[in-house]
Scaffold this active site. Structure first.
Site, mmCIF file in Angstrom:
data_model
loop_
_atom_site.group_PDB
_atom_site.id
_atom_site.type_symbol
_atom_site.label_atom_id
_atom_site.label_comp_id
_atom_site.label_asym_id
_atom_site.label_seq_id
_atom_site.Cartn_x
_atom_site.Cartn_y
_atom_site.Cartn_z
ATOM 1 N N GLU A 13 -5.642 -8.656 1.179
ATOM 2 C CA GLU A 13 -6.218 -8.335 2.492
ATOM 3 C C GLU A 13 -7.705 -8.083 2.318
ATOM 4 O O GLU A 13 -8.118 -7.430 1.346
ATOM 5 C CB GLU A 13 -5.639 -7.041 3.102
ATOM 6 N N GLU A 30 0.775 -1.237 0.000
ATOM 7 C CA GLU A 30 0.000 0.000 0.000
ATOM 8 C C GLU A 30 0.811 1.295 0.000
ATOM 9 O O GLU A 30 0.715 2.097 0.933
ATOM 10 C CB GLU A 30 -0.942 0.029 1.216
HETATM 11 C C1 BG6 Z 1 -4.250 -2.002 5.428
HETATM 12 C C2 BG6 Z 1 -2.863 -2.269 5.879
HETATM 13 O O1 BG6 Z 1 -4.307 -0.638 5.172
HETATM 14 O O2 BG6 Z 1 -5.302 -2.221 6.254
HETATM 15 C C3 BG6 Z 1 -2.757 -2.916 7.253
HETATM 16 O O3 BG6 Z 1 -2.098 -2.961 4.949
HETATM 17 C C4 BG6 Z 1 -3.842 -2.379 8.144
HETATM 18 O O4 BG6 Z 1 -1.482 -2.694 7.729
HETATM 19 C C5 BG6 Z 1 -5.180 -2.800 7.533
HETATM 20 O O5 BG6 Z 1 -3.741 -2.750 9.472
HETATM 21 C C6 BG6 Z 1 -6.384 -2.395 8.352
HETATM 22 O O6 BG6 Z 1 -6.381 -1.029 8.566
HETATM 23 P P1 BG6 Z 1 -6.462 -0.415 10.011
HETATM 24 O O7 BG6 Z 1 -6.201 1.031 9.842
HETATM 25 O O8 BG6 Z 1 -7.849 -0.685 10.491
HETATM 26 O O9 BG6 Z 1 -5.441 -1.129 10.843
#
Ligand code: BG6
Length: 470
Positions: A372, A164
């Site tokens: 993810e 990202e």
């Molecule tokens: C993504 C990242 O943006 O989302 C992770 O790759 C991150 O590192 C995940 O933890 C969830 O986002 P957040 O801000 O809720 O932790």
């Protein structure tokens, strides 16, 4: 080193994803030096990842649970500060040994490692020299990437240069809620550019080194929607798509930064760091696949008024509904009233994943991994088993979207739940939980599978037969 047996490389990858800083802990162990996150969080007295999920000590247990949960792949990142000691580029053997043990554990359990080279934990010694605002960091990154290919490439066949870059540079240089905490458009552009250049330089090193496997990039994917079909909305959509997606995806997949985006930026920014030689490096080193992290779509309307505003909810229910994005002259984000939102203001919109995969496939024709996907929830983990029905519903709808896109002909090769176990969620701390396995931070970091863990196991074992999409 052990080699992997019994796994057909054509198998769909079902796994979970983590990031080194968010789960490892052991911040001063094994010769690890400080990252920019350690310094930023310590100096500002914020909740940190000093211990996090203690994956550094418990990775075997975590990987065993992945295996027992039916998963066949694990996406994790390497901590640069564990592997490279200093600006001179010296290798820390203890750090390499740690990742050798982790990778070997994956293979022992029949888990395919998908390795992210950089997931935000920049060594502080580089941040002190300007971090991603300094081209030297691209050179240092390429050296680090080569060390990774050399040391782990015999067993790792799936690499991601960056996690990202868009989210990282937006948060660190535009919004200012993540380190280094700046708010500067020029810096955002410079850092984004250098990260994409570094990604291309690492791809070049991978190719010239003749390593076996695939190398891609992981993007925070936000498919863009508009409220109507007017010309004005179509223009706003293009601005937003450049802002959210094209800057990364076009650059990585086609080797070109969108020309209309450069034209806009040139009105106010200095783009002289984009030398013809470096643009040629970007052009000739395209990725093998695209990793998409999907949490939500973004809906936009034409820009009307106001200064550029970027408010992210890092406080959960205490700040519910406060998120806002306006990019002056470009677009304004709209939050559809009728939609459902998480406590952290993330819209729940699985349709966006289905349509988004189609868009990306049709545009780039590269293999896609959903690297993810998950939902952050408040959970009471003192119970024997967390009954996380909201997570099951969320994952069901999103996996249905992935399978539908796959059946429709898109080359989707894997799905990774964020996250296989609870971890530290950056500025949201550990109270924002994403895991399939609960971690009891109050009681010796005990691991206890949630209901979703068993549900996911069934999804994998039955090839999604029980997915309802509802
Ligand atoms: C993504 C990242 O943006 O989302 C992770 O790759 C991150 O590192 C995940 O933890 C969830 O986002 P957040 O801000 O809720 O932790």
């Amino acid at each position: 080193h052990k080699r992997q047996e019994g796994l057909n490389v054509n198998d769909f990858l079902w796994g979970g994803a983590t990031a080194s800083y968010q789960c490892e802990g052991g911040w001063q162990e094994g010769g690890r030096v400080e990252s920019m996150w350690d310094v930023y969080l310590h100096e500002n007295h914020l909740e940190n990842g000093d211990v996090a999920s203690d994956h550094y000590h418990r990775f075997r247990e975590d990987i065993r649970m992945m295996k027992e949960g039916g998963q066949n792949s694990y996406r994790f990142s390497l901590a640069w500060p564990r592997i490279i000691k200093n600006r001179e580029g010296e290798v820390n053997q203890e750090g390499v040994d740690f990742y050798n043990r982790l990778i070997d554990a994956c293979l022992e359990y029949g888990i395919t490692p998908m390795v992210t080279i950089f997931h935000w934990d920049l060594p502080q010694y580089l941040e002190e020299k300007g971090g991603w605002l300094n081209r030297d960091t691209c050179v240092a990154y390429t050296h680090y990437a080569k060390v990774c290919f050399e040391r782990f490439g015999d067993r790792v066949k799936l690499w991601a240069t960056f996690n990202e870059p868009r989210y990282y540079t937006n948060s660190g240089y535009l919004i200012g809620n993540y380190p280094p905490g700046h708010q500067d458009i020029q810096e955002t552009v410079t850092a984004s550019y250098y990260m994409m250049l570094a990604s291309a330089m690492a791809v070049e090193a991978f190719r010239t080194g003749g390593y076996d496997g695939q190398i891609g990039i992981v993007h925070s994917f936000s498919p863009v929607y508009t409220t109507d079909t007017s010309v004005e909305s179509a223009i706003a959509r293009r601005f937003a798509d450049n802002f959210y997606n094209n800057w990364i995806l076009d650059t990585a997949a086609i080797g070109e930064i969108p020309g209309d985006l450069l034209g806009e930026l040139k009105k106010t920014c200095d783009l002289s760091m984009m030398t013809p030689e470096d643009l040629a490096v970007i052009r000739r080193n395209r990725v093998d696949y695209l990793g998409l992290n999907y949490y939500a779509r973004v809906m936009v309307k034409p820009y009307e008024s106001g200064e550029t505003t970027l408010i992210v909810n890092n406080q959960g229910k205490k700040a519910k509904g406060t998120s806002q994005t306006i990019i002056k002259g470009w677009f304004e984000q709209v939050r559809p009233e009728s939609s459902r939102y998480t406590e952290w203001d993330t819209e729940i919109f699985p349709e966006g994943l289905y349509e988004g995969i189609q868009q990306v496939w049709n545009k780039y024709h590269l293999p896609i991994y959903i690297t993810e996907n998950g939902i952050g929830l408040y959970e009471d983990t003192s119970v024997n088993q967390v009954e996380d029905d909201d997570r099951i519903e969320f994952m069901d709808m999103h996996i249905a979207a992935v399978l539908k896109a796959k059946e429709g002909g898109c080359d989707v090769r894997g799905y990774y739940a964020w996250s296989p176990f609870d971890l530290y969620s950056w500025k949201n701390g550990t109270e924002k939980r994403y895991g399939l396995v609960a971690i009891d931070y109050e009681n010796g970091l005990e691991r206890r599978p949630k209901k979703s863990y068993y549900w996911y196991k069934d999804v994998i074992e039955t090839d999604g037969k029980h997915i309802t999409g509802k």
